[in-house]
Design a protein around this motif. Sequence first.
Motif, PDB file in Angstrom:
ATOM      1  N   ALA A  83     -12.867  -7.504  16.974  1.00 15.24           N
ATOM      2  CA  ALA A  83     -12.365  -6.358  16.203  1.00 15.24           C
ATOM      3  C   ALA A  83     -13.458  -5.764  15.311  1.00 15.24           C
ATOM      4  O   ALA A  83     -13.502  -4.550  15.100  1.00 15.24           O
ATOM      5  N   SER A  84     -14.365  -6.586  14.816  1.00 22.17           N
ATOM      6  CA  SER A  84     -15.432  -6.064  13.959  1.00 22.17           C
ATOM      7  C   SER A  84     -16.427  -5.218  14.746  1.00 22.17           C
ATOM      8  O   SER A  84     -16.958  -4.232  14.225  1.00 22.17           O
ATOM      9  N   PHE A 104     -14.724  -1.947  15.181  1.00 26.41           N
ATOM     10  CA  PHE A 104     -14.767  -1.208  13.920  1.00 26.41           C
ATOM     11  C   PHE A 104     -16.140  -0.601  13.688  1.00 26.41           C
ATOM     12  O   PHE A 104     -16.254   0.525  13.193  1.00 26.41           O
ATOM     13  N   LEU A 108     -16.722   3.232  13.006  1.00 25.27           N
ATOM     14  CA  LEU A 108     -17.364   3.655  11.766  1.00 25.27           C
ATOM     15  C   LEU A 108     -18.531   4.594  12.035  1.00 25.27           C
ATOM     16  O   LEU A 108     -18.670   5.621  11.364  1.00 25.27           O
ATOM     17  N   LEU A 118      -8.375  -2.493  19.019  1.00 21.58           N
ATOM     18  CA  LEU A 118      -8.094  -1.592  17.900  1.00 21.58           C
ATOM     19  C   LEU A 118      -6.611  -1.595  17.588  1.00 21.58           C
ATOM     20  O   LEU A 118      -6.208  -1.632  16.417  1.00 21.58           O
ATOM     21  N   THR A 156      -5.423  -4.487  15.464  1.00 23.59           N
ATOM     22  CA  THR A 156      -5.834  -4.474  14.054  1.00 23.59           C
ATOM     23  C   THR A 156      -5.849  -3.059  13.484  1.00 23.59           C
ATOM     24  O   THR A 156      -6.569  -2.789  12.532  1.00 23.59           O
ATOM     25  N   SER A 157      -5.049  -2.169  14.054  1.00 26.97           N
ATOM     26  CA  SER A 157      -5.128  -0.755  13.655  1.00 26.97           C
ATOM     27  C   SER A 157      -4.776  -0.532  12.194  1.00 26.97           C
ATOM     28  O   SER A 157      -5.390   0.306  11.528  1.00 26.97           O
ATOM     29  N   GLN A 160      -7.877  -1.694  10.162  1.00 31.20           N
ATOM     30  CA  GLN A 160      -9.051  -0.866  10.410  1.00 31.20           C
ATOM     31  C   GLN A 160      -8.875   0.543   9.846  1.00 31.20           C
ATOM     32  O   GLN A 160      -9.800   1.102   9.262  1.00 31.20           O
ATOM     33  N   THR A 161      -7.694   1.107   9.987  1.00 28.63           N
ATOM     34  CA  THR A 161      -7.443   2.448   9.467  1.00 28.63           C
ATOM     35  C   THR A 161      -7.503   2.453   7.944  1.00 28.63           C
ATOM     36  O   THR A 161      -8.084   3.357   7.341  1.00 28.63           O
ATOM     37  N   VAL A 165      -9.171   0.334   5.971  1.00 27.98           N
ATOM     38  CA  VAL A 165     -10.560   0.131   5.558  1.00 27.98           C
ATOM     39  C   VAL A 165     -11.376   1.396   5.795  1.00 27.98           C
ATOM     40  O   VAL A 165     -12.202   1.783   4.950  1.00 27.98           O
ATOM     41  N   LEU A 166     -11.154   2.080   6.901  1.00 24.43           N
ATOM     42  CA  LEU A 166     -11.858   3.329   7.186  1.00 24.43           C
ATOM     43  C   LEU A 166     -11.553   4.370   6.109  1.00 24.43           C
ATOM     44  O   LEU A 166     -12.458   5.059   5.626  1.00 24.43           O
ATOM     45  N   THR A 179      -4.603   6.324  16.990  1.00 23.80           N
ATOM     46  CA  THR A 179      -4.693   5.073  17.753  1.00 23.80           C
ATOM     47  C   THR A 179      -3.648   5.041  18.853  1.00 23.80           C
ATOM     48  O   THR A 179      -3.940   4.687  20.000  1.00 23.80           O
TER      49      THR A 179
END
Length: 175
Positions: A43-44, A47, A51, A120, A123-124, A127-128, A130-131, A166
């Motif tokens: 997942a990273s 991301f 990013l 994605l 972990t959407s 991730q969303t 954090v974005l 997503t």
Amino acid sequence: MTNKNDTEWLQEYQQFIDSEDTVPKNPDQLLLARMRTLLNPNASSVFAKILGIHLAVGFLSLSVCHQFGINPFHTERSLADWMMTVGGHHFCMLGCGILFVGLSVLAAGFFLTIEETNALKRTSHLQTLVLGLMSLGIFLSFGAEFAVSIGAVWLLGGYIGGFAATETVLRLKKV
């Protein structure tokens, strides 16, 4: 060939086979590990791709929607002006968050594989979020001024936009 040359050749071949650095001992295991990585991406790493794309797409989206007073292209018109007229400041922040994060995730979908899109999806939410938080941090570092409540509405819009994008990307990839 002489017998001596055959012996030398066999010795060199055996040294090559015995060498740990040049020949993998379990090529099947290496192949399976590589396939596992491709089918279940981290997942990273997904991301990181998003990013990078977000930085480019987000910067370009500022040309059509000036957010928190940031207008890098010095354009006169902005989608934010229309949203302010239609629904006020909170509607504008919600719409700009949707646009800013949603466009980035949607654009990233063109560069992600179906496996990365599935990662994605798993972990959407994180991730969303954090974005969106990173985007707000970048806005602050460029001198944007906003109240926490307005930032929270923008973040909610970013979350909605990222989640919707997503889902859209996932549906488009499965077709």
